[in-house]
Design a protein around this motif. Structure first.
Motif, mmCIF file in Angstrom:
data_model
loop_
_atom_site.group_PDB
_atom_site.id
_atom_site.type_symbol
_atom_site.label_atom_id
_atom_site.label_comp_id
_atom_site.label_asym_id
_atom_site.label_seq_id
_atom_site.Cartn_x
_atom_site.Cartn_y
_atom_site.Cartn_z
ATOM 1 N N ILE A 1 34.684 -132.182 58.451
ATOM 2 C CA ILE A 1 34.309 -132.181 59.873
ATOM 3 C C ILE A 1 34.941 -130.920 60.464
ATOM 4 C CG2 ILE A 1 34.585 -133.382 62.083
ATOM 5 C CD1 ILE A 1 34.863 -136.003 60.269
ATOM 6 N N VAL A 2 34.110 -130.065 61.054
ATOM 7 C CA VAL A 2 34.584 -128.724 61.416
ATOM 8 C C VAL A 2 34.642 -128.543 62.932
ATOM 9 C CG1 VAL A 2 34.217 -126.248 61.077
ATOM 10 C CG2 VAL A 2 33.481 -127.862 59.301
ATOM 11 N N ALA A 3 35.866 -128.430 63.476
ATOM 12 C CA ALA A 3 36.036 -128.251 64.922
ATOM 13 C C ALA A 3 36.352 -126.793 65.239
ATOM 14 C CB ALA A 3 37.125 -129.180 65.447
ATOM 15 N N THR A 4 35.324 -125.982 65.146
ATOM 16 C CA THR A 4 35.358 -124.611 65.666
ATOM 17 C C THR A 4 33.909 -124.206 65.904
ATOM 18 O OG1 THR A 4 36.282 -122.383 65.417
ATOM 19 C CG2 THR A 4 35.371 -123.376 63.429
ATOM 20 N N GLU A 5 33.669 -123.018 66.409
ATOM 21 C CA GLU A 5 32.296 -122.589 66.694
ATOM 22 C C GLU A 5 31.457 -122.772 65.432
ATOM 23 O OE1 GLU A 5 29.086 -119.892 68.332
ATOM 24 O OE2 GLU A 5 29.779 -120.321 66.325
ATOM 25 N N ARG B 1 46.820 -120.976 75.725
ATOM 26 C CA ARG B 1 47.900 -121.978 75.805
ATOM 27 C C ARG B 1 47.871 -122.928 74.612
ATOM 28 N NH1 ARG B 1 44.642 -123.748 80.470
ATOM 29 N NH2 ARG B 1 43.141 -125.240 79.653
ATOM 30 N N ASN B 2 46.673 -123.170 74.068
ATOM 31 C CA ASN B 2 46.593 -124.109 72.932
ATOM 32 C C ASN B 2 47.172 -123.477 71.670
ATOM 33 O OD1 ASN B 2 45.285 -126.158 74.425
ATOM 34 N ND2 ASN B 2 43.369 -125.019 74.261
ATOM 35 N N LEU B 3 46.768 -122.240 71.397
ATOM 36 C CA LEU B 3 47.336 -121.540 70.235
ATOM 37 C C LEU B 3 48.844 -121.366 70.430
ATOM 38 C CD1 LEU B 3 46.972 -119.924 67.571
ATOM 39 C CD2 LEU B 3 46.551 -117.903 68.958
ATOM 40 N N VAL C 1 34.878 -122.812 74.672
ATOM 41 C CA VAL C 1 34.211 -123.468 73.531
ATOM 42 C C VAL C 1 35.189 -124.436 72.848
ATOM 43 C CG1 VAL C 1 33.043 -123.101 71.311
ATOM 44 C CG2 VAL C 1 32.782 -121.427 73.152
ATOM 45 N N HIS C 2 36.348 -123.926 72.493
ATOM 46 C CA HIS C 2 37.305 -124.742 71.735
ATOM 47 C C HIS C 2 37.919 -125.864 72.566
ATOM 48 C CE1 HIS C 2 36.875 -121.359 68.954
ATOM 49 N NE2 HIS C 2 37.156 -122.272 68.043
ATOM 50 N N GLU C 3 37.981 -125.681 73.886
ATOM 51 C CA GLU C 3 38.545 -126.738 74.742
ATOM 52 C C GLU C 3 37.605 -127.931 74.834
ATOM 53 O OE1 GLU C 3 40.822 -126.243 78.251
ATOM 54 O OE2 GLU C 3 42.219 -126.138 76.570
ATOM 55 N N LYS C 4 36.349 -127.714 74.446
ATOM 56 C CA LYS C 4 35.327 -128.759 74.656
ATOM 57 C C LYS C 4 35.245 -129.808 73.537
ATOM 58 C CE LYS C 4 31.430 -126.660 75.678
ATOM 59 N NZ LYS C 4 30.268 -126.048 76.195
ATOM 60 N N PHE C 5 35.983 -129.609 72.437
ATOM 61 C CA PHE C 5 35.861 -130.597 71.363
ATOM 62 C C PHE C 5 36.435 -131.928 71.809
ATOM 63 C CE2 PHE C 5 35.463 -126.694 68.840
ATOM 64 C CZ PHE C 5 34.282 -127.003 68.187
ATOM 65 N N SER C 6 35.772 -132.992 71.366
ATOM 66 C CA SER C 6 36.137 -134.325 71.845
ATOM 67 C C SER C 6 36.848 -135.133 70.767
ATOM 68 C CB SER C 6 34.846 -135.020 72.287
ATOM 69 O OG SER C 6 34.866 -136.365 71.984
ATOM 70 N N LYS D 1 42.406 -128.092 71.798
ATOM 71 C CA LYS D 1 43.491 -128.810 72.487
ATOM 72 C C LYS D 1 44.375 -129.526 71.478
ATOM 73 C CE LYS D 1 40.494 -130.820 75.208
ATOM 74 N NZ LYS D 1 39.718 -131.513 76.195
ATOM 75 N N ASN D 2 45.609 -129.746 71.876
ATOM 76 C CA ASN D 2 46.598 -130.389 71.028
ATOM 77 C C ASN D 2 46.124 -131.750 70.485
ATOM 78 O OD1 ASN D 2 49.476 -132.099 71.134
ATOM 79 N ND2 ASN D 2 49.512 -130.079 70.189
ATOM 80 N N ALA D 3 45.454 -132.535 71.325
ATOM 81 C CA ALA D 3 44.994 -133.866 70.905
ATOM 82 C C ALA D 3 43.996 -133.756 69.748
ATOM 83 C CB ALA D 3 44.358 -134.580 72.083
ATOM 84 N N VAL D 4 43.209 -132.686 69.734
ATOM 85 C CA VAL D 4 42.242 -132.465 68.647
ATOM 86 C C VAL D 4 42.977 -131.966 67.403
ATOM 87 C CG1 VAL D 4 40.244 -131.061 67.926
ATOM 88 C CG2 VAL D 4 40.295 -132.086 70.204
#
Ligand code: 13P
Ligand code: SF4
Length: 330
Positions: free
Chosen positions: A247-251, A167-169, A190-195, A218-221
């Motif tokens: 700053i890298v937001a992926t695995e 749904r995010n993609l 994994v990807h849903e967990k970024f804050s 997520k969209n907010a990220v």
């Protein structure tokens, strides 16, 4: 008896003889058996180091389609092995641990997705590559995060589209293409967990850093990002950028290749929201180890199998993706 134990565990559980130089032995076995090791960017550093080729999901499929090796060892997760097997049914496709699944693929059971497709008969079905072969079998075009936007853009503006399972993609592609695709409600754990808060905090510490975000977040990220792209896209962006900090937001496995390609730049993993860990790792990707890789080559087990009837249908949308990608120069 031993084979039963392996079957139960999903990998070859044989102790490696003391003193074995695993990396040398893996390379020797590859040569002897005409095997090629394909690795995803989320694999452990030592696996990326020894793989013949490391890349994103699209590149792994493209490599599998063109290799003349007799054995493909897929160091990634199960759907990647399935894609390779569907493209090369005559080859042996091995995976070091059969338990290396994917929460995103699991969020889209094939029977439920087929019902959803049936309920919308006038829609073109686009599935992310992170799906089982059975989901691909009821799909019109497969996409990855590298080519999703261009493939959606290549369809007529009034074409009705179902997009699954992420749904995010899907939301992100709707946003960048101006479409209104019908989305399946799946996600990657994994990807849903970024804050958002933790990324903002890192941004305070590194005010000049570029924020790199995978579209499964997520969209907010994604809103905090300087660049939203696939793993290969984020790597390319970092290589071309004048910035020093990222700053890298992926695995966090991708940081290995980023640091290898850009040794003078500083890559900071974005942490998950619910933990004190600095990195966010995919527990499925990390099931593959150097020992299991050695054993899978030595015993040629476990093998990835795809039902022939499913493969016959699943190959069409995968081929379509590869053909469009080639035309687009991706
Ligand atoms: P890409 O490497 O294609 O960006 O995919 C990321 C992913 O989640 C693989 O599981
Ligand atoms: Fe699947 Fe998420 Fe792991 Fe990628 S990171 S393999 S989408 S669970």
């Amino acid at each position: 008896m031993k084979k039963e134990e392996w079957l139960r565990k999903g990998y070859v559980d044989e102790p490696v003889e003391k003193g074995t130089d695993l990396k040398n032995e893996i390379r020797r076995l590859c040569k002897e058996k005409n095997a090629v090791i394909l690795g995803h960017f989320y694999q452990a550093d030592e696996i990326q180091e020894i793989a013949d080729f490391v890349g994103d999901s699209l590149a792994l499929a493209q490599w599998a389609a063109k290799t003349d090796a007799s054995i493909i060892v897929m160091c990634g997760v199960h759907f990647m092995g399935e894609t390779a097997k569907i493209l090369c049914p005559e080859k042996k496709v091995l995976i070091p641990d059969l338990n290396a699944g994917c929460s995103l693929a699991d969020s889209c059971p094939a029977d439920k997705f087929a019902e959803f497709v049936k309920e919308h008969p006038d829609h073109t079905v686009i599935s992310y590559v992170n799906t089982s072969a059975a989901v691909k079998a009821v799909t019109d075009i497969v996409v990855t995060s590298t080519n999703a936007k261009q493939i959606v853009d290549s369809l007529p503006a009034d074409e009705k589209i179902i997009f699954g399972p992420d749904r995010n993609l899907g939301n992100y592609i709707n946003f960048v293409t101006g479409r209104d695709m019908l989305l399946w409600n799946g996600a990657c754990h994994v990807h849903e967990k970024f804050s958002v808060e933790k990324i903002i905090e890192l941004k305070r510490q590194y005010p000049d850093a570029a924020v790199l975000v995978h579209p499964e977040c997520k969209n907010a990220v994604a809103k905090l990002a300087d660049k939203v792209a696939s793993t290969a896209g984020l790597l390319k962006y970092a290589m071309a950028s004048d910035k020093k900090d990222f700053i890298v937001a992926t695995e966090s496995g991708i940081l290995f290749e980023m640091r290898r390609k850009c040794p003078d730049k500083n890559f900071i993993p974005a942490p998950p929201e619910d933990s004190t860990c600095a990195c966010n790792e995919c527990n499925f990707m990390r099931l593959n180890t150097l020992e299991k890789l050695y054993n899978t080559l030595k015993y040629e087990w476990p093998e990835v199998q795809v039902d022939e009837n499913i493969a016959k249908d699943a190959i069409k949308p995968i081929r379509r993706m590869l053909e469009i990608s080639e035309k687009l120069g991706l």
